[in-house]
Design a protein around this motif. Structure first.
Motif, short mmCIF file in Angstrom:
data_model
loop_
_atom_site.label_atom_id
_atom_site.label_comp_id
_atom_site.label_asym_id
_atom_site.label_seq_id
_atom_site.Cartn_x
_atom_site.Cartn_y
_atom_site.Cartn_z
N ILE A 103 -36.93 -36.01 7.35
CA ILE A 103 -38.25 -35.55 6.93
C ILE A 103 -39.31 -36.43 7.58
O ILE A 103 -39.24 -37.66 7.52
N THR A 104 -40.27 -35.80 8.24
CA THR A 104 -41.27 -36.57 8.98
C THR A 104 -42.68 -36.19 8.51
O THR A 104 -42.86 -35.23 7.76
N VAL A 114 -40.54 -40.06 7.26
CA VAL A 114 -41.04 -40.51 5.97
C VAL A 114 -39.94 -40.53 4.90
O VAL A 114 -40.05 -41.21 3.90
N ASP A 115 -38.87 -39.79 5.15
CA ASP A 115 -37.77 -39.76 4.19
C ASP A 115 -36.52 -39.25 4.91
O ASP A 115 -36.63 -38.46 5.85
N VAL A 116 -35.36 -39.71 4.47
CA VAL A 116 -34.11 -39.18 5.03
C VAL A 116 -33.23 -38.77 3.87
O VAL A 116 -32.92 -39.58 3.00
N THR A 117 -32.86 -37.48 3.83
CA THR A 117 -32.05 -36.96 2.71
C THR A 117 -30.79 -36.30 3.29
O THR A 117 -30.70 -35.08 3.35
N ARG A 141 -42.36 -31.17 5.50
CA ARG A 141 -42.25 -30.34 4.29
C ARG A 141 -43.51 -29.52 4.04
O ARG A 141 -43.43 -28.41 3.51
N ALA A 164 -30.13 -44.79 5.88
CA ALA A 164 -30.00 -43.93 4.70
C ALA A 164 -28.56 -43.88 4.19
O ALA A 164 -28.32 -43.77 2.99
N TYR A 219 -37.66 -49.86 12.89
CA TYR A 219 -37.00 -49.26 11.73
C TYR A 219 -35.77 -50.09 11.35
O TYR A 219 -35.53 -50.36 10.18
N HIS A 223 -35.21 -52.07 7.77
CA HIS A 223 -34.15 -51.64 6.86
C HIS A 223 -32.86 -52.45 7.00
O HIS A 223 -31.84 -52.09 6.41
#
Ligand code: ADP
Ligand code: ASP
Ligand code: MG
Length: 425
Positions: A103-104, A114-117, A141, A164, A219, A223
């Motif tokens: 998700i970017t 912005v998110d990794v699912t 999204r 993630a 990144y 992380h």
């Protein structure tokens, strides 16, 4: 059982044979008892070829459509790689960026994750399959649109997946044996580095060493992802990128030279705003105009003003792809800023000497300037950070400048470095 994320760059999957070779490597890792998630780039020069096509049909391709087009490259390689693995008797499932939960934000061409699912990636692993994820692409999204992460962005896909999924390591496979003291295509005597700090790698990546994409290094640092850069063409050990705060690897046995590496960049141009009134507020006006174009400017130099005219020149560098946009924006405001003219020069080269040892060693800049002077190379601009000194030269003396400094700082190896494939485009 370890969870390993492996990223294969375009030069490692340039044709059917290479895809089979890479598939075999993945299957071997799987057979050794590891879970494997793969991020794959588009085959060979596919992304460049698609860009050429876009430019052939439109002078300024619409960013949304350009992302639609470019992401097709990775869709081809991910499906072929999954087929090749299945052909070897192992389960594999390929996923686009959006299927893999990348998700970017909505910035086409340079989107940020912005998110990794990665639910489906997890599920594939749980079924015993290898998960193959298309690099370089994501999904926003709010707009519901496909995005890309910027050139070289498959590295970021791999690192984001590793973070993630809490992978044990993120392996970046490419067409050289690891990170070298300089680009082996430019400095044939470049030596492979066994261990490099993430801080130094960030500076090298920011200065044009495209072996790792800067956002991927950032990144990984944020992380705590362990990065291992190695060749997909042999099983040599490669380079570990480490965070010194986590301790020194290899039992503390890591070489720490004053200068770690030299990066070169021919993708920049220089803009000179000529005859700017030398009064407070003018630099602010100019760079506010530039900022609105979203161009990433790098070095800035303001000359001493001429007493007679009360005017000065301000030069700055930027990626040449942003040149036309910035020139257009400045030209439109010429009357209000009251500068006299603009000069644009894309025949420049940028070189950066990087090393954490600079903090505690004097004389590095003197040595750079002396060595370039003795080679008859003129320096046009200079900038520094705590662990980097950058200079701008003419584009056609850049490679020689890199070789001269590589020798001057004692970085030359005994062998000529091997580049296994790729056009370096
Ligand atoms: P990939 O297709 O695997 O993503 P890239 O072309 O993006 O590969 O990156 C690998 C290339 O980076 C090498 O072929 C090399 O020419 C270049 N390169 C630039 N600087 C360095 C460096 N310091 N060490 C190794 N390679 C470098
Ligand atoms: N295929 C994309 C590019 O060429 C992404 C990548 O290779 O990392 O930039
Ligand atoms: Mg790359």
């Amino acid at each position: 059982m370890a969870l390993i994320v492996q990223k294969f760059g375009g030069s490692s999957v340039s044709d059917a044979e290479s895809i089979k070779r890479v598939a075999k490597r993945i299957v071997d890792t799987r057979r050794a008892g590891n879970d494997v998630v793969v991020a794959v780039s588009a085959m060979g020069d596919t992304t460049d070829d698609l860009l050429d096509l876009a430019n052939a049909v439109s002078p300024i391709p619409a960013p949304r459509e350009l992302d639609m087009l470019l992401t097709a490259g990775e869709r081809i390689s991910m499906a072929l790689l999954a087929m090749a693995i299945k052909g070897m008797g192992h389960e594999a499932l390929s996923f686009t960026g959006s299927q893999a939960g990348m998700i970017t934000d909505a910035t086409h061409g340079a989107a940020r994750i912005v998110d990794v699912t990665p639910k489906r990636v997890r599920a594939a692993l749980d079924q015993g399959a290898v998960a193959i994820v298309a690099g370089f692409q994501g999904f926003n999204r709010h707009t519901g649109d496909i995005t890309t992460l910027g050139r070289g962005g498959s590295d970021t896909t791999a690192v984001a997946l590793a973070a993630a999924l809490r992978a044990d390591v993120c392996e970046i496979y490419t067409d050289v044996d690891g990170i070298f003291t300089s680009d082996p295509r430019v400095v044939p005597q470049a030596k492979k580095i066994d261990f490099i700090t993430n801080e130094e790698m960030l500076e090298l990546a920011a200065s044009g060493a495209k072996v790792l994409y800067i956002r991927a290094v950032e990144y990984a640092r944020r992380h705590g992802v362990k990065l291992h850069v190695r060749s997909s063409f042999n099983s040599n050990e490669g380079t570990i990128v480490y965070n010194p705060e986590d301790g020194i690897p290899n039992g503390g046995n890591v070489e720490e030279p004053i200068i770690t590496g030299i990066a070169t960049d021919t993708g920049e141009a220089k803009v000179t705003v000529v005859g700017v009134p030398d009064i407070p507020g003018k630099a602010a006006e100019i760079f506010e105009i530039v900022a609105k174009t979203n161009a990433n400017i790098d070095m800035i130099v303001q000359n001493v003003s001429e007493a007679a005219t009360g005017r000065t020149d301000i030069s700055f560098t930027l990626p040449s792809g942003d040149g036309a946009r910035v020139i257009g924006a400045l030209e439109a405001e010429r009357a209000s800023v009251e500068f006299l003219s603009l000069q644009y020069d894309d025949q420049i080269g940028k070189l950066a000497v990087v090393g954490a040892g600079m903090r505690t060693n004097a004389g590095v800049s003197a040595k750079i300037f002396r060595s370039l002077f003795e080679a008859g190379i003129n320096i046009e601009m200079i900038s520094t950070s705590e662990i980097r000194i950058s200079v701008v030269t003419r584009a056609d003396s850049l490679n020689e400048a890199a070789r001269v400094l590589h020798t001057a700082f004692g970085l030359d190896g005994d062998e000529v470095a091997v580049v296994h494939a790729g056009t370096g485009r």
